[in-house]
Motif scaffolding. Structure first.
Motif: not given
Length: 79
Positions: A17, A20-21
């Protein structure tokens, strides 16, 4: 590993995550990198069942490397 150190470690899903950000990738794009559907990808994250191959493909999407190492504590040998 002492207890405070254990609590500070991110899960694989949390690491994905964060990456991804940082890289501006949507979940479906990361799933595509792992050659799986978004639904299956989310299930694998939740159940912690991503394969080493899938992790390598995800790492490539982030322009990263993934290292999975086991070290024999008595001989210090990397396996």
């Amino acid at each position: 590993m002492d207890e405070p150190t254990k609590k500070m470690r991110l899960t694989t899903g949390q690491k994905i995550k964060v990456l991804s950000e940082r890289n501006g990738l949507k979940a479906y794009e990361v799933a595509n990198a792992a050659f799986t559907s978004p639904q299956n990808f989310n299930r694998k994250i939740k159940n912690k069942t991503l394969t080493e191959y899938e992790l390598e493909k995800i790492a490539e999407a982030f322009n990263c490397e993934v290292d999975i190492v086991f070290t024999d504590k008595s001989t210090k040998e990397f396996i």
